[in-house]
Motif scaffolding. Structure first.
Motif, PDB file in Angstrom:
ATOM      1  N   UNK A  60      36.266  47.589  55.337  1.00  0.00           N
ATOM      2  CA  UNK A  60      35.950  48.618  56.331  1.00  0.00           C
ATOM      3  C   UNK A  60      37.180  49.235  56.989  1.00  0.00           C
ATOM      4  N   UNK A  61      38.259  49.350  56.225  1.00  0.00           N
ATOM      5  CA  UNK A  61      39.445  50.069  56.709  1.00  0.00           C
ATOM      6  C   UNK A  61      39.917  50.988  55.583  1.00  0.00           C
ATOM      7  N   UNK A  62      40.656  52.007  55.936  1.00  0.00           N
ATOM      8  CA  UNK A  62      41.177  52.914  54.919  1.00  0.00           C
ATOM      9  C   UNK A  62      42.396  52.300  54.247  1.00  0.00           C
ATOM     10  N   UNK A  63      42.354  52.205  52.935  1.00  0.00           N
ATOM     11  CA  UNK A  63      43.505  51.705  52.184  1.00  0.00           C
ATOM     12  C   UNK A  63      43.730  52.600  50.973  1.00  0.00           C
ATOM     13  N   UNK A  64      44.971  52.651  50.528  1.00  0.00           N
ATOM     14  CA  UNK A  64      45.342  53.375  49.321  1.00  0.00           C
ATOM     15  C   UNK A  64      46.379  52.533  48.587  1.00  0.00           C
ATOM     16  N   UNK A  65      46.431  52.660  47.274  1.00  0.00           N
ATOM     17  CA  UNK A  65      47.453  51.938  46.537  1.00  0.00           C
ATOM     18  C   UNK A  65      46.985  51.530  45.164  1.00  0.00           C
ATOM     19  N   UNK A  66      47.788  50.659  44.555  1.00  0.00           N
ATOM     20  CA  UNK A  66      47.545  50.214  43.188  1.00  0.00           C
ATOM     21  C   UNK A  66      47.575  48.692  43.135  1.00  0.00           C
ATOM     22  N   UNK A  67      47.188  48.153  41.975  1.00  0.00           N
ATOM     23  CA  UNK A  67      47.145  46.704  41.806  1.00  0.00           C
ATOM     24  C   UNK A  67      47.029  46.413  40.316  1.00  0.00           C
ATOM     25  N   UNK A  68      47.624  45.320  39.869  1.00  0.00           N
ATOM     26  CA  UNK A  68      47.502  44.985  38.439  1.00  0.00           C
ATOM     27  C   UNK A  68      46.118  44.418  38.151  1.00  0.00           C
ATOM     28  N   UNK A  69      45.682  44.610  36.922  1.00  0.00           N
ATOM     29  CA  UNK A  69      44.386  44.080  36.512  1.00  0.00           C
ATOM     30  C   UNK A  69      44.352  42.560  36.612  1.00  0.00           C
ATOM     31  N   UNK A  70      45.454  41.913  36.286  1.00  0.00           N
ATOM     32  CA  UNK A  70      45.514  40.454  36.385  1.00  0.00           C
ATOM     33  C   UNK A  70      45.348  39.991  37.828  1.00  0.00           C
ATOM     34  N   UNK A  71      45.905  40.757  38.743  1.00  0.00           N
ATOM     35  CA  UNK A  71      45.780  40.399  40.155  1.00  0.00           C
ATOM     36  C   UNK A  71      44.350  40.614  40.658  1.00  0.00           C
ATOM     37  N   UNK A  72      43.688  41.646  40.159  1.00  0.00           N
ATOM     38  CA  UNK A  72      42.277  41.838  40.502  1.00  0.00           C
ATOM     39  C   UNK A  72      41.457  40.648  40.013  1.00  0.00           C
ATOM     40  N   UNK A  73      41.753  40.179  38.799  1.00  0.00           N
ATOM     41  CA  UNK A  73      41.041  39.013  38.268  1.00  0.00           C
ATOM     42  C   UNK A  73      41.216  37.808  39.186  1.00  0.00           C
ATOM     43  N   UNK A  74      42.430  37.591  39.651  1.00  0.00           N
ATOM     44  CA  UNK A  74      42.680  36.465  40.564  1.00  0.00           C
ATOM     45  C   UNK A  74      41.857  36.604  41.830  1.00  0.00           C
ATOM     46  N   UNK A  75      41.758  37.807  42.344  1.00  0.00           N
ATOM     47  CA  UNK A  75      41.016  38.020  43.587  1.00  0.00           C
ATOM     48  C   UNK A  75      39.513  37.854  43.395  1.00  0.00           C
ATOM     49  N   UNK A  76      38.998  38.180  42.194  1.00  0.00           N
ATOM     50  CA  UNK A  76      37.577  37.927  41.968  1.00  0.00           C
ATOM     51  C   UNK A  76      37.285  36.429  42.018  1.00  0.00           C
ATOM     52  N   UNK A  77      38.194  35.646  41.470  1.00  0.00           N
ATOM     53  CA  UNK A  77      38.029  34.192  41.519  1.00  0.00           C
ATOM     54  C   UNK A  77      38.018  33.704  42.963  1.00  0.00           C
ATOM     55  N   UNK A  78      38.909  34.238  43.757  1.00  0.00           N
ATOM     56  CA  UNK A  78      38.965  33.874  45.173  1.00  0.00           C
ATOM     57  C   UNK A  78      37.654  34.212  45.877  1.00  0.00           C
ATOM     58  N   UNK A  79      37.105  35.367  45.575  1.00  0.00           N
ATOM     59  CA  UNK A  79      35.850  35.773  46.211  1.00  0.00           C
ATOM     60  C   UNK A  79      34.693  34.890  45.770  1.00  0.00           C
ATOM     61  N   UNK A  80      34.658  34.531  44.493  1.00  0.00           N
ATOM     62  CA  UNK A  80      33.572  33.703  44.001  1.00  0.00           C
ATOM     63  C   UNK A  80      33.607  32.293  44.577  1.00  0.00           C
ATOM     64  N   UNK A  81      34.773  31.858  45.007  1.00  0.00           N
ATOM     65  CA  UNK A  81      34.905  30.529  45.591  1.00  0.00           C
ATOM     66  C   UNK A  81      34.793  30.550  47.111  1.00  0.00           C
ATOM     67  N   UNK A  82      34.506  31.722  47.674  1.00  0.00           N
ATOM     68  CA  UNK A  82      34.376  31.849  49.127  1.00  0.00           C
ATOM     69  C   UNK A  82      32.970  32.315  49.475  1.00  0.00           C
ATOM     70  N   UNK A  83      32.698  32.438  50.759  1.00  0.00           N
ATOM     71  CA  UNK A  83      31.375  32.882  51.215  1.00  0.00           C
ATOM     72  C   UNK A  83      31.338  34.409  51.263  1.00  0.00           C
TER      73      UNK A  83
END
Length: 209
Positions: free
Chosen positions: A171-194
Motif C-alpha cells: 500500500x505504498x508507491x514503489x518503482x524499480x526492478x528486481x531479478x527473477x531469482x530474487x522474486x522466487x526467494x521472496x515467494x518462498x518467504x511469503x509462503x512461510x509467513x502469514x
C-alpha cells in the motif's frame, strides 16, 4: 512444504521458480504449454504437465493430477498474445483449484495491477497497460474466490542471481526492478509467513536495469 506446482514453468519467471525451489529440495511440478522449452525440467527429472491454460478442460486435467498437499504458484503471462493467458488462464486455474479443493495459491502479477494502476506512468500504460489490466482482472477473480491466496506484484524483471536485497511492501508507491531469482526467494518467504489474503509488491533498491 513438500510439493510446489509452478504454472508458467517453461520460461522467464517460472523457469527461475523451478530453479529456486528445486535447489531448496522441494518437489517441483512444472506446468506449461510447452515444458520442453525449459531444458532444466528434464535435467532435474521433474514431473512435467503440458497445459494450455486458456483451455479449461486442459487446466482441470492438470489440476486433477496434483497431489493433495501441493502449493500452487502462477507466473503465467502472455504479453501481446492473440489470446492472453493473464486473465482467462488464471480464471480457469482458480476455478479448477476450487473444484478440486486445492486451497493455497500464490499469484505473481506486476506493479501497476489493481489499486497500484494509478502509479503507472502514461508511457507504461501505453506500452504494457493492456497486460496489466488483464492481470488486474485475474487478481479480482482470485480475491473473490475461496482460495487461501497471496498476490505478489514485482517491479521490472531482470535476469541475474538472488541478491537478498529485494524488499516487500504494501500500500505504498514503489518503482524499480528486481531479478527473477530474487522474486522466487521472496515467494518462498511469503509462503512461510502469514501472508494469506494479502497483496505485496517487491523491488530491489540495489538493482539497476
Amino acid at each position: 512444504m513438500k510439493n510446489i506446482a509452478i504454472w508458467g514453468a517453461a520460461s522467464g519467471l517460472g523457469a527461475a521458480m523451478v530453479d529456486y525451489y528445486h535447489q531448496k529440495g522441494i518437489n517441483v511440478i512444472a506446468i506449461a504449454r510447452n515444458p520442453d522449452k525449459n531444458t532444466k525440467i528434464a535435467e532435474y527429472q521433474l514431473t512435467a504437465i503440458s497445459c494450455d491454460a486458456t483451455n479449461s478442460n486442459q487446466v482441470e486435467n492438470a489440476v486433477s493430477q496434483l497431489p493433495r498437499d501441493v502449493i500452487n504458484i502462477s507466473t503465467m503471462g502472455s504479453f501481446r498474445a492473440d489470446i492472453p493467458v493473464d486473465y482467462i488462464g488464471h480464471r480457469n486455474l482458480i476455478n479448477a483449484l476450487e473444484k478440486y479443493s486445492h486451497s493455497r495459491f500464490l499469484l505473481v502479477t506486476s506493479l501497476g495491477c489493481g489499486d497500484s494502476w494509478k502509479y503507472l506512468s502514461e508511457r507504461a500504460k501505453q506500452g504494457f497497460g493492456s497486460a496489466v489490466r488483464e492481470k488486474s482482472l485475474a487478481e479480482a477473480w482470485l480475491k473473490s474466490s475461496s482460495l487461501n491466496f497471496t498476490i505478489l506484484r514485482p517491479g521490472g524483471l531482470l535476469d541475474g542471481a538472488m541478491t537478498n536485497n529485494g524488499e516487500l511492501s504494501q500500500e505504498v508507491e514503489v518503482h524499480g526492478v528486481i531479478t527473477r531469482a530474487e522474486v522466487a526467494r521472496l515467494t518462498h518467504k511469503l509462503l512461510e509467513s502469514s501472508s494469506v489474503g494479502e497483496i505485496y509488491q517487491c523491488v530491489d533498491p540495489t538493482a539497476t536495469d
